[in-house]
Design a protein around this motif. Sequence first.
Motif, PDB file in Angstrom:
ATOM      1  N   CYS A 186      22.383  31.369  11.554  1.00  0.00           N
ATOM      2  CA  CYS A 186      21.123  30.271  11.321  1.00  0.00           C
ATOM      3  C   CYS A 186      21.710  29.766  10.298  1.00  0.00           C
ATOM      4  O   CYS A 186      21.819  30.240   9.149  1.00  0.00           O
ATOM      5  CB  CYS A 186      19.948  31.201  11.327  1.00  0.00           C
ATOM      6  SG  CYS A 186      18.712  30.219  10.580  1.00  0.00           S
ATOM      7  N   ARG A 187      21.540  28.434  10.211  1.00  0.00           N
ATOM      8  CA  ARG A 187      22.019  27.522   9.289  1.00  0.00           C
ATOM      9  C   ARG A 187      21.111  27.359   8.036  1.00  0.00           C
ATOM     10  O   ARG A 187      21.489  27.148   6.759  1.00  0.00           O
ATOM     11  CB  ARG A 187      21.975  25.904   9.615  1.00  0.00           C
ATOM     12  CG  ARG A 187      23.248  25.889  10.652  1.00  0.00           C
ATOM     13  CD  ARG A 187      23.364  24.280  11.261  1.00  0.00           C
ATOM     14  NE  ARG A 187      22.258  23.608  10.431  1.00  0.00           N
ATOM     15  CZ  ARG A 187      21.637  22.516  11.104  1.00  0.00           C
ATOM     16  NH1 ARG A 187      22.042  22.260  12.426  1.00  0.00           N
ATOM     17  NH2 ARG A 187      20.438  22.003  10.596  1.00  0.00           N
ATOM     18  N   ASP A 188      19.905  27.877   8.190  1.00  0.00           N
ATOM     19  CA  ASP A 188      18.875  27.978   7.090  1.00  0.00           C
ATOM     20  C   ASP A 188      19.098  29.151   6.271  1.00  0.00           C
ATOM     21  O   ASP A 188      18.585  29.269   5.097  1.00  0.00           O
ATOM     22  CB  ASP A 188      17.308  28.068   7.704  1.00  0.00           C
ATOM     23  CG  ASP A 188      17.132  27.069   8.654  1.00  0.00           C
ATOM     24  OD1 ASP A 188      17.388  25.566   7.987  1.00  0.00           O
ATOM     25  OD2 ASP A 188      16.417  26.940   9.623  1.00  0.00           O
ATOM     26  N   LEU A 189      19.799  30.333   6.620  1.00  0.00           N
ATOM     27  CA  LEU A 189      19.760  31.592   5.681  1.00  0.00           C
ATOM     28  C   LEU A 189      20.329  31.010   4.324  1.00  0.00           C
ATOM     29  O   LEU A 189      19.815  31.620   3.338  1.00  0.00           O
ATOM     30  CB  LEU A 189      20.543  32.707   6.358  1.00  0.00           C
ATOM     31  CG  LEU A 189      20.028  33.137   7.764  1.00  0.00           C
ATOM     32  CD1 LEU A 189      21.013  34.234   8.477  1.00  0.00           C
ATOM     33  CD2 LEU A 189      18.687  33.759   7.436  1.00  0.00           C
ATOM     34  N   ALA A 190      21.484  30.569   4.028  1.00  0.00           N
ATOM     35  CA  ALA A 190      21.871  30.485   2.781  1.00  0.00           C
ATOM     36  C   ALA A 190      21.241  29.439   1.851  1.00  0.00           C
ATOM     37  O   ALA A 190      20.859  29.884   0.793  1.00  0.00           O
ATOM     38  CB  ALA A 190      23.284  29.957   2.963  1.00  0.00           C
ATOM     39  N   TYR A 201      15.299  32.959 -10.406  1.00  0.00           N
ATOM     40  CA  TYR A 201      15.090  34.100 -10.892  1.00  0.00           C
ATOM     41  C   TYR A 201      16.717  34.610 -11.307  1.00  0.00           C
ATOM     42  O   TYR A 201      17.051  35.823 -11.646  1.00  0.00           O
ATOM     43  CB  TYR A 201      14.481  35.128 -10.140  1.00  0.00           C
ATOM     44  CG  TYR A 201      13.306  34.810  -9.470  1.00  0.00           C
ATOM     45  CD1 TYR A 201      12.114  34.181 -10.410  1.00  0.00           C
ATOM     46  CD2 TYR A 201      13.069  34.238  -8.243  1.00  0.00           C
ATOM     47  CE1 TYR A 201      10.884  33.996 -10.180  1.00  0.00           C
ATOM     48  CE2 TYR A 201      11.979  33.703  -7.762  1.00  0.00           C
ATOM     49  CZ  TYR A 201      10.853  33.518  -8.881  1.00  0.00           C
ATOM     50  OH  TYR A 201       9.449  32.937  -8.508  1.00  0.00           O
ATOM     51  N   GLY A 202      17.732  33.686 -10.938  1.00  0.00           N
ATOM     52  CA  GLY A 202      18.942  34.187 -11.345  1.00  0.00           C
ATOM     53  C   GLY A 202      19.763  34.803 -10.543  1.00  0.00           C
ATOM     54  O   GLY A 202      20.628  35.514 -10.760  1.00  0.00           O
ATOM     55  N   TRP A 203      19.307  35.090  -9.070  1.00  0.00           N
ATOM     56  CA  TRP A 203      19.804  35.831  -8.120  1.00  0.00           C
ATOM     57  C   TRP A 203      21.161  35.409  -8.082  1.00  0.00           C
ATOM     58  O   TRP A 203      21.539  34.215  -7.964  1.00  0.00           O
ATOM     59  CB  TRP A 203      19.187  35.851  -6.837  1.00  0.00           C
ATOM     60  CG  TRP A 203      18.004  36.404  -6.627  1.00  0.00           C
ATOM     61  CD1 TRP A 203      17.383  36.973  -7.632  1.00  0.00           C
ATOM     62  CD2 TRP A 203      17.122  36.486  -5.637  1.00  0.00           C
ATOM     63  NE1 TRP A 203      16.095  37.415  -7.306  1.00  0.00           N
ATOM     64  CE2 TRP A 203      15.937  37.014  -5.978  1.00  0.00           C
ATOM     65  CE3 TRP A 203      17.259  36.022  -4.251  1.00  0.00           C
ATOM     66  CZ2 TRP A 203      14.760  37.503  -4.964  1.00  0.00           C
ATOM     67  CZ3 TRP A 203      16.340  36.233  -3.565  1.00  0.00           C
ATOM     68  CH2 TRP A 203      15.035  36.894  -3.689  1.00  0.00           C
ATOM     69  N   ARG A 204      22.180  36.337  -7.926  1.00  0.00           N
ATOM     70  CA  ARG A 204      23.688  36.076  -7.501  1.00  0.00           C
ATOM     71  C   ARG A 204      23.825  35.515  -6.377  1.00  0.00           C
ATOM     72  O   ARG A 204      24.692  34.414  -6.398  1.00  0.00           O
ATOM     73  CB  ARG A 204      24.621  37.569  -7.727  1.00  0.00           C
ATOM     74  CG  ARG A 204      26.076  37.285  -7.818  1.00  0.00           C
ATOM     75  CD  ARG A 204      26.794  38.481  -7.507  1.00  0.00           C
ATOM     76  NE  ARG A 204      27.176  39.017  -6.074  1.00  0.00           N
ATOM     77  CZ  ARG A 204      28.010  38.383  -5.232  1.00  0.00           C
ATOM     78  NH1 ARG A 204      28.252  37.285  -5.634  1.00  0.00           N
ATOM     79  NH2 ARG A 204      28.058  38.517  -4.246  1.00  0.00           N
ATOM     80  N   ALA A 205      23.044  35.738  -5.468  1.00  0.00           N
ATOM     81  CA  ALA A 205      23.093  35.010  -4.058  1.00  0.00           C
ATOM     82  C   ALA A 205      22.879  33.299  -4.276  1.00  0.00           C
ATOM     83  O   ALA A 205      23.522  32.647  -3.593  1.00  0.00           O
ATOM     84  CB  ALA A 205      22.178  35.744  -3.285  1.00  0.00           C
ATOM     85  N   ALA A 206      22.269  33.012  -5.253  1.00  0.00           N
ATOM     86  CA  ALA A 206      21.879  31.667  -5.376  1.00  0.00           C
ATOM     87  C   ALA A 206      23.188  31.076  -5.951  1.00  0.00           C
ATOM     88  O   ALA A 206      23.247  29.608  -6.120  1.00  0.00           O
ATOM     89  CB  ALA A 206      20.788  31.531  -6.258  1.00  0.00           C
ATOM     90  N   ARG A 207      24.097  31.647  -6.480  1.00  0.00           N
ATOM     91  CA  ARG A 207      25.346  31.226  -6.784  1.00  0.00           C
ATOM     92  C   ARG A 207      26.511  31.014  -5.786  1.00  0.00           C
ATOM     93  O   ARG A 207      27.777  30.736  -6.232  1.00  0.00           O
ATOM     94  CB  ARG A 207      25.647  31.500  -8.228  1.00  0.00           C
ATOM     95  CG  ARG A 207      24.677  31.556  -9.385  1.00  0.00           C
ATOM     96  CD  ARG A 207      24.860  31.953 -10.813  1.00  0.00           C
ATOM     97  NE  ARG A 207      25.288  33.454 -10.768  1.00  0.00           N
ATOM     98  CZ  ARG A 207      24.387  34.459 -10.892  1.00  0.00           C
ATOM     99  NH1 ARG A 207      23.257  34.228 -11.014  1.00  0.00           N
ATOM    100  NH2 ARG A 207      25.049  35.549 -10.955  1.00  0.00           N
TER     101      ARG A 207
END
Length: 167
Positions: free
Chosen positions: A34-38, A48-54
């Motif tokens: 799903c293209r929306d996940l990332a 909140y500085g989540w690693r996944a956001a980077r």
Amino acid sequence: MEETITYLEMTAPEQLVPGREVDGLTLERVDSTCRDLAPVQTRIGAPYGWRAARLTPEEWRRKLESDPFDYYLIRHKGEIAGMLVVHPQDGGDIEIETFGLVPEFVGQGLGGHALTLCARQAWATAPRDGGTARRVWLHTSSADNPAALPNYRARGFRPYRTETQHP
């Protein structure tokens, strides 16, 4: 800055205390392509500085190809409002790996019902080694939305461990 991680669990589905129902709030199962996940997880975690956001697009591709997770979009009246990522584990454990709302839906009164839907879905998930779930757990950080921990507790999740991390 010091960060406190709080681990919470439910050990029976009857421990769930439903939040106030919100019309038009649903979960939609999607697969890892799903293209929306990332973009959704990036939008949820960026404040909140989540690693996944980077993560870079290539890191996202590798992550989504290898993660043994179940993915759900939280929708409100058809619009993507957030996401749930469930990680079935061995021994009856189910981790809510990610739960969150995108910034424009935060503070709109959706969190209690969204978490209720997500906890019900986690309880309905079979552990990786089969059988039925015996525990649903998650963790939150003092760097996360300040409403997160009170929402988890109000829904029936109980802390079982805390740890302090120093950068």
